[in-house]
Enzyme design. Structure first.
Site, short mmCIF file in Angstrom:
data_model
loop_
_atom_site.label_atom_id
_atom_site.label_comp_id
_atom_site.label_asym_id
_atom_site.label_seq_id
_atom_site.Cartn_x
_atom_site.Cartn_y
_atom_site.Cartn_z
N GLU A 65 -11.34 26.46 -20.67
CA GLU A 65 -11.46 26.11 -22.09
C GLU A 65 -10.06 25.91 -22.68
O GLU A 65 -9.16 26.72 -22.44
CB GLU A 65 -12.16 27.26 -22.84
CG GLU A 65 -13.62 27.40 -22.45
CD GLU A 65 -14.09 28.84 -22.41
OE1 GLU A 65 -15.30 29.06 -22.45
OE2 GLU A 65 -13.25 29.76 -22.30
N SER B 131 -18.63 27.17 -21.50
CA SER B 131 -19.76 27.23 -20.56
C SER B 131 -19.31 27.95 -19.29
O SER B 131 -19.25 27.35 -18.22
CB SER B 131 -20.23 25.82 -20.18
OG SER B 131 -20.38 24.98 -21.28
N GLU B 132 -19.01 29.24 -19.41
CA GLU B 132 -18.46 29.94 -18.26
C GLU B 132 -19.37 29.87 -17.04
O GLU B 132 -18.91 29.72 -15.90
CB GLU B 132 -18.15 31.41 -18.59
CG GLU B 132 -16.88 31.63 -19.41
CD GLU B 132 -17.12 31.51 -20.91
OE1 GLU B 132 -18.26 31.19 -21.32
OE2 GLU B 132 -16.17 31.74 -21.69
N ASP C 115 -13.38 39.72 -19.93
CA ASP C 115 -14.64 40.15 -20.54
C ASP C 115 -15.71 39.05 -20.43
O ASP C 115 -16.89 39.34 -20.28
CB ASP C 115 -14.43 40.47 -22.02
CG ASP C 115 -13.25 41.37 -22.24
OD1 ASP C 115 -13.43 42.53 -22.58
OD2 ASP C 115 -12.10 40.90 -22.06
N ILE D 19 -16.22 37.00 -18.13
CA ILE D 19 -16.75 36.75 -16.79
C ILE D 19 -18.22 37.18 -16.75
O ILE D 19 -18.99 36.71 -15.91
CB ILE D 19 -15.92 37.47 -15.71
CG1 ILE D 19 -16.03 36.70 -14.38
CG2 ILE D 19 -16.35 38.92 -15.52
CD1 ILE D 19 -15.02 37.13 -13.34
N HIS E 84 -13.14 42.52 -25.92
CA HIS E 84 -12.01 41.62 -25.66
C HIS E 84 -10.81 42.37 -25.08
O HIS E 84 -9.71 41.83 -25.07
CB HIS E 84 -11.58 40.90 -26.94
CG HIS E 84 -12.63 40.00 -27.50
ND1 HIS E 84 -13.77 40.49 -28.08
CD2 HIS E 84 -12.73 38.66 -27.54
CE1 HIS E 84 -14.52 39.47 -28.47
NE2 HIS E 84 -13.92 38.36 -28.15
#
Lengths: 335, 342
Positions: free
Chosen positions: A29, A53-54, A79, A81, A123
């Site tokens: 991103e 859009s991980e 975080d 992931i 985070h």
């Protein structure tokens, strides 16, 4: 040897590898903005802006690696992931086994991690214990610019998936971006030796090789990332009380340099783990098992994150493995 | 113009202006995402909510919470990290929760959609004629969990209103550069009832939300409201892209130097390199254009203009909101050295 920041060291290792190996692509991103120099040098065909859009871009990285590319995937924070864990847990990490050892998945996941700048418990996590538990993954956690460069360079030549943790507290670029935002009104407890240092272009650091940062015979302190610097400061103060600590920077959690840990604990008979990750079912417990499996029964303590990382700066500072907590635990082990 | 809508917009803006000041003073840590520019959407939608309705929010959560009536002092105390804050100082601004208002937020982009679906499911089982509203952004609609919820909510016929605030940005990337199709069309393809409004026009938002929410309370299929509006303060306070866009010669100097250096080194396909640099330049221009606060782009200014026919009411509202925010700030800063005047 030129000096640079921790974050810049990783950037440099990636840039050098991209110049050498045309199969390396960078995905993430905002990378056209965050890694603008790489766009200017390698173009948009190799530096790919990802939507938020991980799950898709981590999964696509696994597929791209299967197809012959070597993707570097940047997460904004480890975080996140959680959103795309399937690609890492069930695909990247399994391909080697499922293909009978003939098909590897060379993906480098660059994962900014950790707290210390007041961004809250969604985070500021570390999560390397959770990831290092997964067979098939390599997990590296540098604590200095030299190791950040060297481990990144090694990871980019490795044929399997690697998660590279980039402590945001050590990375001046992230700290400015996420924490300071051009303000003079906030301060951070940054370990100087971790944030800036000499980097030798081309120098690699082997996987699974710890570094003994300080020698001592009374107590072994094992740590990674920011924890190494906190441990070294604690060791300085403990030396003034006559307690000599051996500080081991593990650098790589999977593979783990069990031998260096075991040899040290055999001499000191005391093991303290300083870890910014969660206390239970993680690195700290793993190192206790390593000692026990070697037939050692050291006195043992762990200084870790006990609960969800609190947002308020003073609560966060108290919850992280700080120098005072390490000293207190060391004194209990050596009394 | 309904005076209460103007009041709610003004409350949301004044709250964020106060927060920005606290952030600059260093009293708020970490990322601080303001909802400036989204006031008309928050006021136009949230004023329709009743007790028992759920509210699922993202990282830009202040305006809907302010309009929903969550106590301002407790919100501010949370941002200041105090033990009597909403989350006892342990949560922070991206993680504001009020059980009393069935309102939750998340710093994980896209998470508000499944959260909203779950709140809607609970409403449908436990609270007849109650609904849930999920606020999200255009960038978040590329998350798998968001797209999956577009299906799930229809499959379960949930009383869920998704309000997609389309500010054309996905963090520091233009949504259009990383998206296929259009948000409303996506929802329509899954069978949602959809509407599209100018998110700067509070009356238009209010009317559209009234229709959709009214149908939801009668058991109609989930509803999707696309509202376009500006992002006036960048992705978060201190946004480096916005600073670079505004002052390229000072704040952008280092990056421009690095880019120029990299451009001279041996590398990839020239067209792709030039194209990338041009795209970055375009991003900076767009960041600057999107953040113009004065004039027609600011929904609050539009609402204020609409109140011009009734200056006495307008002035009274402005005084009352000013006093409300000032006293909330004073109460929130009671134990901060220097208080409101520092």
């Amino acid at each position: 040897m030129p000096e640079c920041t921790f974050g810049r060291a990783i950037d440099l290792a990636i840039e050098h590898a991209m110049a050498r190996d045309a199969t390396i692509v960078l995905i993430g991103e905002d990378v056209p903005m965050l890694r603008a120099p790489l766009v200017a040098r390698f173009g948009t065909g190799r530096v790919l802006a990802a939507p938020i859009s991980e799950a898709a871009f981590l999964g696509a990285a696994a597929g791209a690696a299967m197809g012959g590319l070597r993707p570097v995937v940047e997460l904004y924070m480890v975080d996140f992931i959680g959103v795309g864990l399937d690609a890492v847990l069930n695909h990247m990490a399994k391909l080697d086994t499922f293909s009978g050892g003939g098909w590897r998945c060379p993906v480098l996941i660059r994962a900014p991690s950790g707290g210390g700048y007041g961004d809250g418990g969604q985070h500021g996590q570390s999560l390397w214990g959770m990831l290092a538990a997964i067979p098939g993954l390599t997990v590296v956690v540098p604590s200095t610019p030299a190791d950040a460069y060297g481990l990144t360079a090694t990871a980019l030549g490795h044929d399997g998936p690697v998660v590279l943790f980039e402590s945001k507290l050590l990375s001046a670029e992230w700290l400015e971006f996420l924490g300071r935002g051009a303000r003079d009104s906030v301060t951070f407890d940054v370990p100087p030796a971790g944030a800036r240092g000499a980097v030798e272009p081309g120098a690699t650091v082997p996987l699974g090789q710890a570094a003994v940062r300080r020698q001592g015979g009374d107590l072994t302190i094992a740590a990674v990332a920011v924890g190494v610097h906190r441990a070294l400061e604690a060791a300085d103060r403990l030396a003034a009380k006559g307690i000599e600590c051996e500080v081991i920077d593990l650098r790589s959690l999977r593979p783990l340099d069990r031998r260096t840990v075991v040899e040290s604990v055999r001499r000191t008979s005391r093991l303290l783990v300083a870890d910014e990750d969660y206390v239970a079912y993680g690195l700290a417990g793993e190192l206790a098992a390593v000692a026990l499996e070697a037939g050692l029964t050291p006195r043992y303590a762990r200084v870790c994150l006990e609960d969800t990382l609190p947002y308020a700066r003073h609560l966060e500072a108290a919850a992280l493995p700080n120098v005072e907590r390490i000293i207190a635990a060391a004194l209990r082990l050596t009394d | 113009m309904h005076p209460d809508l103007y009041r709610q917009m003004l409350r949301a803006r004044a709250y964020e202006v106060a927060v920005a000041d606290l952030w600059r003073r260093g009293l708020i840590s970490g990322e601080m995402h303001l909802g400036t520019g989204e006031e008309a959407v928050a006021a136009g939608v949230v004023t329709h909510l009743r007790d028992g309705d759920g509210l699922a929010l993202a990282h830009r959560c202040s305006p809907p919470l302010v309009v929903r009536g969550v106590p301002l002092v407790r919100m501010l105390r949370e941002l200041l990290g105090k033990p009597d804050g909403l989350g006892h100082g342990r949560a922070g601004h991206m993680h504001l929760f009020s059980r009393e208002h069935l309102a939750g937020s998340s710093g994980v982009v896209g998470a508000s959609l499944p959260m909203g679906a779950g709140l809607a499911l609970a409403a449908s089982r436990l609270r007849p004629r109650r609904i849930a509203v999920a606020f999200t952004g255009d960038g978040a609609l590329n998350q798998g969990m968001a797209l999956e919820t577009l299906n799930l909510a229809v499959a379960w016929n949930l009383p869920l209103l998704v309000v997609c605030i389309d500010n054309r940005w996905a963090i520091a990337t233009r949504s259009a550069d990383v998206s296929g199709g259009e948000p409303g069309e996506r929802a329509a393809a899954f069978g949602w009832q959809t509407a599209r409004v100018d998110g700067r026009d509070v009356l238009a938002v209010h009317a559209a939300a009234q229709t959709l929410i009214g149908r939801l309370r009668k058991g109609r299929k989930p509803a999707f409201l696309l509202a376009t509006c500006p992002r006036l303060d960048g992705h978060f306070l201190g946004d480096p892209m916005l600073r670079m866009a505004r002052q390229p010669l000072t704040d952008g100097r280092e990056l421009l130097g690095e880019v120029a250096g990299a451009a001279t080194r041996k590398g990839g396909d020239l067209l792709r390199r030039v194209g990338g640099v041009l795209r970055m330049t375009r991003l900076l221009v767009q960041a600057r254009a999107g953040a113009e606060r004065d004039g027609r782009g600011d929904p609050l200014q539009q609402a204020r203009d609409a109140m011009a026919r009734d200056p006495e009411v307008r002035d009274r509202i402005e005084h009352e909101v000013h006093d409300e925010i000032a006293s909330a700030l004073e109460a929130a800063l009671i134990d901060t050295p220097g208080g409101v005047d520092a």
